[in-house]
Scaffold this motif. Structure first.
Motif, mmCIF file in Angstrom:
data_model
loop_
_atom_site.group_PDB
_atom_site.id
_atom_site.type_symbol
_atom_site.label_atom_id
_atom_site.label_comp_id
_atom_site.label_asym_id
_atom_site.label_seq_id
_atom_site.Cartn_x
_atom_site.Cartn_y
_atom_site.Cartn_z
ATOM 1 N N VAL B 36 0.752 -0.989 -0.148
ATOM 2 C CA VAL B 36 -0.240 0.404 -0.098
ATOM 3 C C VAL B 36 0.522 1.322 -0.075
ATOM 4 C CG1 VAL B 36 -1.543 0.927 1.440
ATOM 5 C CG2 VAL B 36 -2.125 -1.007 1.744
ATOM 6 N N PHE B 37 2.105 1.181 0.475
ATOM 7 C CA PHE B 37 2.919 2.404 0.713
ATOM 8 C C PHE B 37 3.431 2.654 -0.414
ATOM 9 C CE2 PHE B 37 7.399 3.567 1.185
ATOM 10 C CZ PHE B 37 7.396 4.902 2.711
ATOM 11 N N ARG B 38 3.420 1.771 -1.584
ATOM 12 C CA ARG B 38 3.888 1.375 -2.564
ATOM 13 C C ARG B 38 3.155 2.011 -3.616
ATOM 14 N NH1 ARG B 38 8.300 -2.016 -6.318
ATOM 15 N NH2 ARG B 38 6.414 -3.290 -6.384
ATOM 16 N N ASN B 39 1.903 1.585 -3.493
ATOM 17 C CA ASN B 39 0.999 1.462 -4.774
ATOM 18 C C ASN B 39 -0.690 2.695 -4.238
ATOM 19 O OD1 ASN B 39 2.210 -0.498 -6.048
ATOM 20 N ND2 ASN B 39 1.750 -2.346 -4.907
ATOM 21 N N LYS B 40 -0.285 2.615 -2.875
ATOM 22 C CA LYS B 40 -1.738 3.080 -2.651
ATOM 23 C C LYS B 40 -1.195 4.018 -1.549
ATOM 24 C CE LYS B 40 -4.787 0.896 -5.693
ATOM 25 N NZ LYS B 40 -4.861 1.705 -6.798
ATOM 26 N N PRO B 41 -0.663 5.502 -1.919
ATOM 27 C CA PRO B 41 -0.298 5.903 -0.527
ATOM 28 C C PRO B 41 -0.802 7.176 -0.388
ATOM 29 C CG PRO B 41 1.358 6.318 -2.507
ATOM 30 C CD PRO B 41 0.302 5.471 -2.744
ATOM 31 N N PHE B 128 -10.489 4.377 13.689
ATOM 32 C CA PHE B 128 -9.232 4.684 13.100
ATOM 33 C C PHE B 128 -8.899 4.954 11.131
ATOM 34 C CE2 PHE B 128 -8.683 0.727 15.531
ATOM 35 C CZ PHE B 128 -8.681 1.493 16.475
ATOM 36 N N GLU B 129 -9.294 6.810 11.618
ATOM 37 C CA GLU B 129 -8.670 6.720 10.201
ATOM 38 C C GLU B 129 -7.528 7.323 9.846
ATOM 39 O OE1 GLU B 129 -12.850 9.348 9.694
ATOM 40 O OE2 GLU B 129 -11.780 9.542 8.124
ATOM 41 N N GLY B 130 -7.555 6.998 8.334
ATOM 42 C CA GLY B 130 -6.082 7.847 8.451
ATOM 43 C C GLY B 130 -5.434 7.319 7.315
ATOM 44 N N LYS B 131 -3.646 7.985 6.550
ATOM 45 C CA LYS B 131 -3.750 6.686 5.942
ATOM 46 C C LYS B 131 -3.841 5.419 5.703
ATOM 47 C CE LYS B 131 -1.854 10.717 3.326
ATOM 48 N NZ LYS B 131 -3.121 10.904 2.512
ATOM 49 N N TRP B 132 -4.207 4.790 5.121
ATOM 50 C CA TRP B 132 -4.429 3.865 4.788
ATOM 51 C C TRP B 132 -3.180 2.281 5.215
ATOM 52 C CZ3 TRP B 132 -5.384 0.242 -0.656
ATOM 53 C CH2 TRP B 132 -5.414 -1.035 -0.303
ATOM 54 N N HIS B 133 -2.082 2.842 4.763
ATOM 55 C CA HIS B 133 -0.973 1.974 5.111
ATOM 56 C C HIS B 133 -0.761 2.472 7.232
ATOM 57 C CE1 HIS B 133 0.765 6.074 3.680
ATOM 58 N NE2 HIS B 133 2.106 6.480 4.419
ATOM 59 N N GLU B 134 -1.204 3.337 7.498
ATOM 60 C CA GLU B 134 -0.735 3.549 9.098
ATOM 61 C C GLU B 134 -1.801 2.838 9.817
ATOM 62 O OE1 GLU B 134 1.432 8.455 8.763
ATOM 63 O OE2 GLU B 134 -0.305 7.810 9.569
ATOM 64 N N VAL B 135 -3.375 3.195 9.902
ATOM 65 C CA VAL B 135 -4.588 3.227 9.786
ATOM 66 C C VAL B 135 -4.635 1.242 9.944
ATOM 67 C CG1 VAL B 135 -5.910 4.715 10.283
ATOM 68 C CG2 VAL B 135 -6.001 3.753 8.267
ATOM 69 N N MET B 136 -4.334 0.802 8.643
ATOM 70 C CA MET B 136 -4.277 -0.405 8.812
ATOM 71 C C MET B 136 -3.458 -0.781 9.470
ATOM 72 S SD MET B 136 -1.981 -1.314 5.839
ATOM 73 C CE MET B 136 -2.491 -3.061 5.102
ATOM 74 N N ALA B 265 -2.327 -8.260 -9.778
ATOM 75 C CA ALA B 265 -1.655 -7.561 -10.583
ATOM 76 C C ALA B 265 -0.329 -7.300 -9.659
ATOM 77 C CB ALA B 265 -2.257 -6.958 -11.284
ATOM 78 N N ASP B 266 -0.604 -6.180 -8.775
ATOM 79 C CA ASP B 266 0.202 -5.135 -8.426
ATOM 80 C C ASP B 266 1.016 -6.321 -7.600
ATOM 81 O OD1 ASP B 266 -0.318 -2.861 -9.373
ATOM 82 O OD2 ASP B 266 -1.556 -2.676 -7.169
ATOM 83 N N TRP B 267 -0.038 -7.586 -6.819
ATOM 84 C CA TRP B 267 1.548 -8.374 -5.671
ATOM 85 C C TRP B 267 2.332 -8.649 -6.512
ATOM 86 C CZ3 TRP B 267 0.724 -7.927 -0.502
ATOM 87 C CH2 TRP B 267 1.367 -8.817 0.139
ATOM 88 N N HIS B 268 1.460 -9.300 -8.109
ATOM 89 C CA HIS B 268 2.394 -10.442 -8.688
ATOM 90 C C HIS B 268 3.598 -9.709 -9.196
ATOM 91 C CE1 HIS B 268 2.371 -13.583 -12.412
ATOM 92 N NE2 HIS B 268 2.856 -13.080 -12.875
ATOM 93 N N GLU B 269 3.396 -8.329 -9.245
ATOM 94 C CA GLU B 269 5.361 -7.465 -9.753
ATOM 95 C C GLU B 269 5.830 -7.600 -8.169
ATOM 96 O OE1 GLU B 269 4.858 -3.340 -10.330
ATOM 97 O OE2 GLU B 269 3.057 -3.977 -12.256
ATOM 98 N N GLU B 270 5.328 -7.639 -6.891
ATOM 99 C CA GLU B 270 6.033 -7.141 -6.214
ATOM 100 C C GLU B 270 6.964 -8.538 -5.365
ATOM 101 O OE1 GLU B 270 2.855 -4.705 -3.594
ATOM 102 O OE2 GLU B 270 5.576 -4.517 -2.640
ATOM 103 N N HIS B 271 5.906 -9.545 -5.920
ATOM 104 C CA HIS B 271 5.875 -11.922 -4.969
ATOM 105 C C HIS B 271 6.218 -12.474 -5.786
ATOM 106 C CE1 HIS B 271 5.677 -9.012 -1.174
ATOM 107 N NE2 HIS B 271 4.960 -8.865 -1.687
#
Lengths: 430, 430
Positions: B36-41, B128-136, B265-271
């Motif tokens: 998420v930090f990379r793809n949906k920051p 919890f509300e905020g940047k996805w990669h933080e609140v998650m 598809a995003d995951w496929h690229e990373e892992h």
């Protein structure tokens, strides 16, 4: 933070002593010891340890050197100041100064006499010979040591985690028993499990579990050290060794027939109330009660330690009635091979008919049945008995021929003198 | 000897923190966080804690002040040097530097964002509300805190001894399960039980029990802190929040239909390898697989997290066959409501047909069913889910309508877009 000093200190021990106190023993041993110290101070007795479970090859499982170290350690013990203070100052069965000054002075200086240890096949022959009031104090520590060393031999093979789970299971198992016992109305139950306990620490845990789980229904422990440490009643009265030795010393058949009553006459003089408990089965309960003098019917109760317990209690009830006594005022103590089912059964059967109480032994403090591979931690039948007094063999008939002991010719003579006929056999579990 | 310093130190704590480390969380959270930090920051997400068990009145059982203290404590945490070193230097799924430098630099400075807590009747509303990669990163600690505080409220009423017996029983219970699992050929099983664990210490014990009892069959834990401390594999791949948020962000129905595949598809690229695990049930497994692009059939495996697990696995097997793949080379990870019976059943059913593996969750780390009065320690169904992304509500359909979530109209729309018809209901246990 690690307690470095404790760790270093723990590593200084050459052995991990199993018995660390002279009062890590049954209370009745001390009562009997005082009685013998007064009434039979010159009698020489031999005690012998007997493993009735031939399938447990103790000499293969336990290193002789290790066994000697443990026995030697007990011989190095003497009564501590705190222990002496407790014995002198505490109230036992509602009485202060249960132990007389002359006895306490002797006990404070006492060390356990030597032992004789030999290997015979896969078993050990362990005997103690000396003054009765000294050698008798070997019985409980000797049994506890053998039982615990056998346990250690098995535990030694187990990983840290298996050990944790083992004790977790044993705890859960005991607690389930306690929860069942809670449901019994007017239950009175005590710990009688010192001699064949799994270990000292485990017995101590079991006693705390009983205290916490049963409240008032738990009336005490036979173990003096635990009673002292946990501020509980020390309980127990007397055992077969008294009539066995008195009988062995009898010069002729007439004296032999009188011996079991002579013992109790001495006891009658020393003790009152709840310490006046008849142990009638040494040479057969039925005959013992039939021939008993009337003053014995006035005693507080009876302990049933062999044969079918319900039959034993019914016999006692009939006997009290025949002597004009009210059974509902009498105490019946069950102490033979008890487990929770049997306690429930007897409790229901005798509720309201007598005051029943239970001395729960090996299956309280050593029910590791089913908890180790090959059932290697299951308790087994180990006893330590007086086998001779002043050179004469002792005899026990019991209400179960599986528990009889003594030379064959003497057993026949005793059966004749005490009028014991055919007896029913019961399997000895522990 | 008493370790006085330790005792004094222990008494200095104002609270006993439940979560003491930012990596006391599930491994897949960190993998997803990096993605998420990379793809949906820039995506803003709202997470909400939902107690699906209305009969557990959390707000009556747990003091609000205590809850706030625990949540505040987690907000005070930052990654320690040792934790950072481990994440940077350790091998995960056979790969070094799984976590990229830019992500680690951000993570090292990260503190959890604020929370909103309100009482509504007998329940708490915690969001919890905020940047996805933080609140998650709130999901796992929030669940663990609520679950453990509820446990503490019950344990608080119990005596020292009851506590000891409680844990003894829990240990014995788990060990019996482990002994049964030992008999399963080719078993592969991991701990997935962080979020709804009884407590941290208990999860740590469970993991050690699995390590000791199952050996190679135990393939790791999803808990990063325990993996680090116990030198185990950290395991886990991805979860529903990825397709749920991607779908919520979709501007129209066509984009919505593509969203679950865009995520992968995003995951496929990373892992690669064992991290390429499809989670197909977010909007219905059958439709997802039918419409899946061919490159997805080349992925390593599938995780079955709702519906009837055997049906799910059979569906996957049929799908692989239809795409010319060999199911025996594929991994099926079962992770929904597992206990030992279900694991045995699935293990036997799929042995030799696929590579099965099990992510054992709540009934590994919190099976206190039947161990406390009124079953007050039984685990219950608590979840913490992304409910909105950039102002759009999220939707989950799942293969079990009992697990569905989202506004009714959106559920209807998603069902239409993903072609989901009538679904079978399954009781949600935990």
């Amino acid at each position: 933070m690690v307690d470095i000093a404790t760790r270093v200190h723990n590593h200084k021990w050459k052995i991990d002593p199993i018995v660390r106190s002279l009062i890590d023993t049954d209370f009745y041993k001390l009562l009997m010891c005082q009685s013998v110290f007064r009434n039979k101070p010159d009698t020489t007795v031999t005690f012998s340890l007997i493993n009735r479970s031939a399938d447990v090859p103790l000499a293969k499982m336990i290193d002789e050197g290790e066994l000697r170290e443990q026995l030697d350690h007990v011989r190095s013990l003497s009564l501590t100041r705190g222990e002496s203070t407790w014995l002198r100052g505490n109230t036992f069965y509602g009485k202060r100064q249960m132990f007389r000054s002359d006895f306490m002075e002797w006990f404070e200086g006492m060390r356990l006499p030597p032992y004789t240890l030999e290997r015979r096949g896969d078993q050990y022959e362990l005997t103690f010979e000396g003054k009765w009031h000294e050698v008798m104090l070997w019985e409980i520590p000797a049994l506890a040591i053998l039982m615990e060393l056998r346990g250690r031999a098995v535990l030694h093979q187990m990983g840290k985690f298996e050990l944790e789970v083992l004790y977790a299971r044993a705890m859960a198992k005991l607690w389930e028993k306690i929860e069942r016992l809670r449901d019994l109305p007017d239950l009175k139950i005590a710990d009688f499990g010192t001699r064949r306990r799994h270990s000292y620490l485990w017995q101590d845990w079991c006693v705390q579990a009983m205290t916490e789980g049963l409240g008032e229904a738990f009336i005490g422990t036979s173990n003096c050290l635990i009673a002292m440490k946990r501020d509980l009643e020390a309980v127990g009265t007397n055992a077969h060794e008294l009539p066995m030795v008195y009988s062995a010393l009898a010069p002729d058949d007439a004296a032999l027939a009188r011996a079991p009553y002579d013992v109790l006459a001495d006891w009658h003089e020393e003790h009152s109330g709840n310490l006046r408990i008849i142990l009638p089965d040494t040479y057969g309960t039925a005959g013992f009660l039939k021939n008993a003098p009337d003053w014995l019917a006035g005693w507080t109760g009876i302990r049933i330690d062999s044969g079918d317990p319900a039959t034993g209690a019914e016999t006692a009830i009939d006997w009290w009635k025949s002597r004009g006594e009210d059974p509902t005022e009498k105490l019946v103590i069950f102490s033979d091979g008890l487990d929770v089912e049997k306690i429930e059964e007897l409790s229901h059967q005798f509720h309201g008919r007598v005051k029943a109480s239970f001395g729960w032994g090996t299956l309280l403090t050593n029910d590791f049945r089913g908890l180790a591979p090959n059932d290697a931690l299951a308790p087994f039948s180990l006893v330590c008995k007086a086998i001779a007094a002043d050179g004469h063999p002792t005899v026990k008939l019991s209400d179960n021929p599986e528990k009889a002991m003594g030379p064959e010719s003497e057993i026949a003579r005793y059966k004749r003198v005490f009028g014991v006929g055919e007896q029913q056999r019961f399997e000895v579990v522990v």
